[in-house]
Every structure is written in C-alpha cells, then in structure tokens.
Write a protein that holds these residues in place. Sequence first.
Motif, PDB file in Angstrom:
ATOM      1  N   ARG A  64      19.851 -16.906  41.019  1.00 45.08           N
ATOM      2  CA  ARG A  64      18.882 -17.966  40.748  1.00 45.08           C
ATOM      3  C   ARG A  64      18.019 -17.617  39.544  1.00 45.08           C
ATOM      4  N   VAL A  65      17.626 -18.655  38.822  1.00 43.09           N
ATOM      5  CA  VAL A  65      16.750 -18.485  37.670  1.00 43.09           C
ATOM      6  C   VAL A  65      15.312 -18.578  38.179  1.00 43.09           C
ATOM      7  N   THR A  66      14.741 -17.418  38.422  1.00 41.90           N
ATOM      8  CA  THR A  66      13.374 -17.307  38.914  1.00 41.90           C
ATOM      9  C   THR A  66      12.430 -17.126  37.735  1.00 41.90           C
ATOM     10  N   ASP A  67      11.137 -17.108  38.029  1.00 43.46           N
ATOM     11  CA  ASP A  67      10.170 -16.835  36.966  1.00 43.46           C
ATOM     12  C   ASP A  67      10.433 -15.475  36.338  1.00 43.46           C
ATOM     13  N   ASP A  68      10.814 -14.493  37.139  1.00 39.80           N
ATOM     14  CA  ASP A  68      11.096 -13.173  36.594  1.00 39.80           C
ATOM     15  C   ASP A  68      12.357 -13.193  35.729  1.00 39.80           C
ATOM     16  N   THR A  69      13.342 -13.985  36.110  1.00 42.25           N
ATOM     17  CA  THR A  69      14.538 -14.135  35.280  1.00 42.25           C
ATOM     18  C   THR A  69      14.156 -14.711  33.925  1.00 42.25           C
ATOM     19  N   LEU A  70      13.316 -15.728  33.927  1.00 41.88           N
ATOM     20  CA  LEU A  70      12.883 -16.337  32.665  1.00 41.88           C
ATOM     21  C   LEU A  70      12.102 -15.347  31.813  1.00 41.88           C
ATOM     22  N   ARG A  71      11.227 -14.560  32.430  1.00 38.31           N
ATOM     23  CA  ARG A  71      10.475 -13.525  31.706  1.00 38.31           C
ATOM     24  C   ARG A  71      11.442 -12.552  31.037  1.00 38.31           C
ATOM     25  N   THR A  72      12.453 -12.146  31.778  1.00 35.50           N
ATOM     26  CA  THR A  72      13.425 -11.191  31.262  1.00 35.50           C
ATOM     27  C   THR A  72      14.260 -11.807  30.142  1.00 35.50           C
ATOM     28  N   ARG A 139      17.002 -24.075  29.595  1.00 33.89           N
ATOM     29  CA  ARG A 139      17.053 -24.926  28.394  1.00 33.89           C
ATOM     30  C   ARG A 139      15.692 -25.466  27.997  1.00 33.89           C
ATOM     31  N   HIS A 140      14.826 -25.697  28.970  1.00 34.63           N
ATOM     32  CA  HIS A 140      13.541 -26.321  28.686  1.00 34.63           C
ATOM     33  C   HIS A 140      12.357 -25.363  28.761  1.00 34.63           C
ATOM     34  N   HIS A 141      12.644 -24.074  28.860  1.00 31.91           N
ATOM     35  CA  HIS A 141      11.535 -23.121  28.908  1.00 31.91           C
ATOM     36  C   HIS A 141      10.849 -23.108  27.542  1.00 31.91           C
ATOM     37  N   PRO A 142       9.536 -23.258  27.517  1.00 31.12           N
ATOM     38  CA  PRO A 142       8.843 -23.388  26.234  1.00 31.12           C
ATOM     39  C   PRO A 142       8.890 -22.146  25.354  1.00 31.12           C
ATOM     40  N   LEU A 143       9.186 -20.988  25.923  1.00 33.18           N
ATOM     41  CA  LEU A 143       9.199 -19.770  25.118  1.00 33.18           C
ATOM     42  C   LEU A 143      10.597 -19.363  24.663  1.00 33.18           C
ATOM     43  N   PRO A 145      14.149 -20.288  22.577  1.00 32.40           N
ATOM     44  CA  PRO A 145      14.469 -21.112  21.408  1.00 32.40           C
ATOM     45  C   PRO A 145      15.189 -22.409  21.794  1.00 32.40           C
ATOM     46  N   LYS A 146      14.791 -23.488  21.136  1.00 33.53           N
ATOM     47  CA  LYS A 146      15.513 -24.756  21.306  1.00 33.53           C
ATOM     48  C   LYS A 146      16.935 -24.549  20.803  1.00 33.53           C
ATOM     49  N   GLY A 147      17.900 -25.078  21.509  1.00 31.54           N
ATOM     50  CA  GLY A 147      19.290 -24.952  21.088  1.00 31.54           C
ATOM     51  C   GLY A 147      19.965 -23.665  21.531  1.00 31.54           C
ATOM     52  N   LEU A 148      19.261 -22.823  22.288  1.00 31.61           N
ATOM     53  CA  LEU A 148      19.883 -21.608  22.818  1.00 31.61           C
ATOM     54  C   LEU A 148      21.084 -22.020  23.670  1.00 31.61           C
ATOM     55  N   PRO A 149      22.281 -21.544  23.370  1.00 28.78           N
ATOM     56  CA  PRO A 149      23.430 -21.908  24.197  1.00 28.78           C
ATOM     57  C   PRO A 149      23.265 -21.381  25.627  1.00 28.78           C
ATOM     58  N   VAL A 150      23.307 -22.293  26.591  1.00 26.02           N
ATOM     59  CA  VAL A 150      23.145 -21.973  28.003  1.00 26.02           C
ATOM     60  C   VAL A 150      24.308 -22.606  28.748  1.00 26.02           C
ATOM     61  N   GLY A 151      25.057 -21.785  29.486  1.00 27.97           N
ATOM     62  CA  GLY A 151      26.202 -22.293  30.225  1.00 27.97           C
ATOM     63  C   GLY A 151      26.185 -21.829  31.664  1.00 27.97           C
ATOM     64  N   GLY A 152      26.955 -22.516  32.463  1.00 26.34           N
ATOM     65  CA  GLY A 152      27.071 -22.160  33.862  1.00 26.34           C
ATOM     66  C   GLY A 152      28.524 -22.112  34.281  1.00 26.34           C
ATOM     67  N   ALA A 153      28.798 -21.318  35.293  1.00 24.27           N
ATOM     68  CA  ALA A 153      30.150 -21.198  35.826  1.00 24.27           C
ATOM     69  C   ALA A 153      30.028 -20.672  37.252  1.00 24.27           C
ATOM     70  N   ILE A 154      31.082 -20.841  38.020  1.00 26.15           N
ATOM     71  CA  ILE A 154      31.136 -20.307  39.377  1.00 26.15           C
ATOM     72  C   ILE A 154      32.229 -19.251  39.428  1.00 26.15           C
ATOM     73  N   TYR A 155      31.909 -18.104  39.997  1.00 25.27           N
ATOM     74  CA  TYR A 155      32.863 -17.021  40.180  1.00 25.27           C
ATOM     75  C   TYR A 155      33.451 -17.120  41.581  1.00 25.27           C
ATOM     76  N   ASP A 156      34.761 -17.112  41.678  1.00 25.79           N
ATOM     77  CA  ASP A 156      35.434 -17.169  42.977  1.00 25.79           C
ATOM     78  C   ASP A 156      35.690 -15.751  43.462  1.00 25.79           C
ATOM     79  N   VAL A 157      35.009 -15.356  44.549  1.00 25.20           N
ATOM     80  CA  VAL A 157      35.120 -13.985  45.039  1.00 25.20           C
ATOM     81  C   VAL A 157      36.490 -13.689  45.655  1.00 25.20           C
ATOM     82  N   ASP A 158      37.283 -14.715  45.899  1.00 23.57           N
ATOM     83  CA  ASP A 158      38.610 -14.504  46.488  1.00 23.57           C
ATOM     84  C   ASP A 158      39.717 -14.400  45.450  1.00 23.57           C
TER      85      ASP A 158
END
Length: 167
Positions: A64-72, A139-143, A145-158
């Motif tokens: 999950r993208v938590t506040d600490d994840t965003l800080r990092t 994508r919308h975090h004010p700190l 950069p605008k246009g930072l490439p952000v992607g998502g995917a699901i990993y299948d553990v099986d």
Amino acid sequence: MSGAFDDVFKANDDYVARFRLQGLQPVAARGLALVTCMDSRIEPLDTLGLQPGDAKILRNAGARVTDDTLRTLVLAVYLLGVDRVLVLPHTRCKMASVASDDEVHDTILDTYGVDTRSLEFKTDNDQLGALKHDLERIRHHPLLPKGLPVGGAIYDVDTGRVTPVGS
C-alpha cells in the motif's frame, strides 16, 4: 537475544565470505522505485530482471502507498536517482482477503489479547481498486514531479507472472 538470531547471523558470515556488492552507489541504477508487499513469496529483483543497486524497493503489508511510502518516494526521486515508480501487490494477499481493518483488529484481539486499533492496516478486499487509488496518490502528490511515470501490476504468487494494470 539469547540465540534467537544465531541462524541468521551464521548465514551472514557465509554471505560476507562471498560478498560482491562493494562499490555500489546509493542511487537506483535503473531509476526504478518498486512498492511491493512484505510477503516472502516475492523476490523483487529476480521477478523483474533486476540486479542489486538497480532499484529502490519499498515493502509493506499489502504493497500500500502510505504516507511513509510517499515520504520515501520523495527522497528516492530527489536524492536517489528514481525516475519511475511501479506498485506491485500480489495475488492471495492477506491484506486483500479480509473485509476490513476491523476484521484484522478483532482477530488479533481475540487470538492474542492485543488491541491494535491504534494502527491503520489499510486492508481492502478490492485489490484492483486499492491499487488504482494508490497509483493516483503518487501521481497527485504535490512534492513529486508532474509526469513521473507511475505504473501498477499484480504479481501472481503461483506462477511468478507480473500482469500490468491500467491506471
């Protein structure tokens, strides 16, 4: 500690004997930040064809993208060479298989007698919805950069397959 960690410290002795990562720079050589789950079934480097030093890897329960994840991520982008972010939750994740944080709190309280209600676990049984929400948080975090490439995917553990998810 009385021996509780003897196995891992012994393993470290073996690791030191074959250590080959000296000289790596503290930046992400391939510019990638990976947000994934702490689940031990995920081997982030091998999964994505990465080597040590290629990426900054952020792990937590449920990816999950938590506040600490965003800080990092802010630090990683401005100080550690990150220029793209991939969020990678996985199938059969405990944090995506419960109805709510309340269910987890109740289970821990009933089983162990510990009241964890001061914590937010960010459970969500709509894993795809949670992923899309988290991508938007980045994508919308004010700190960041605008246009930072952000992607998502699901990993299948099986199967080990990573399946990209549209925004």
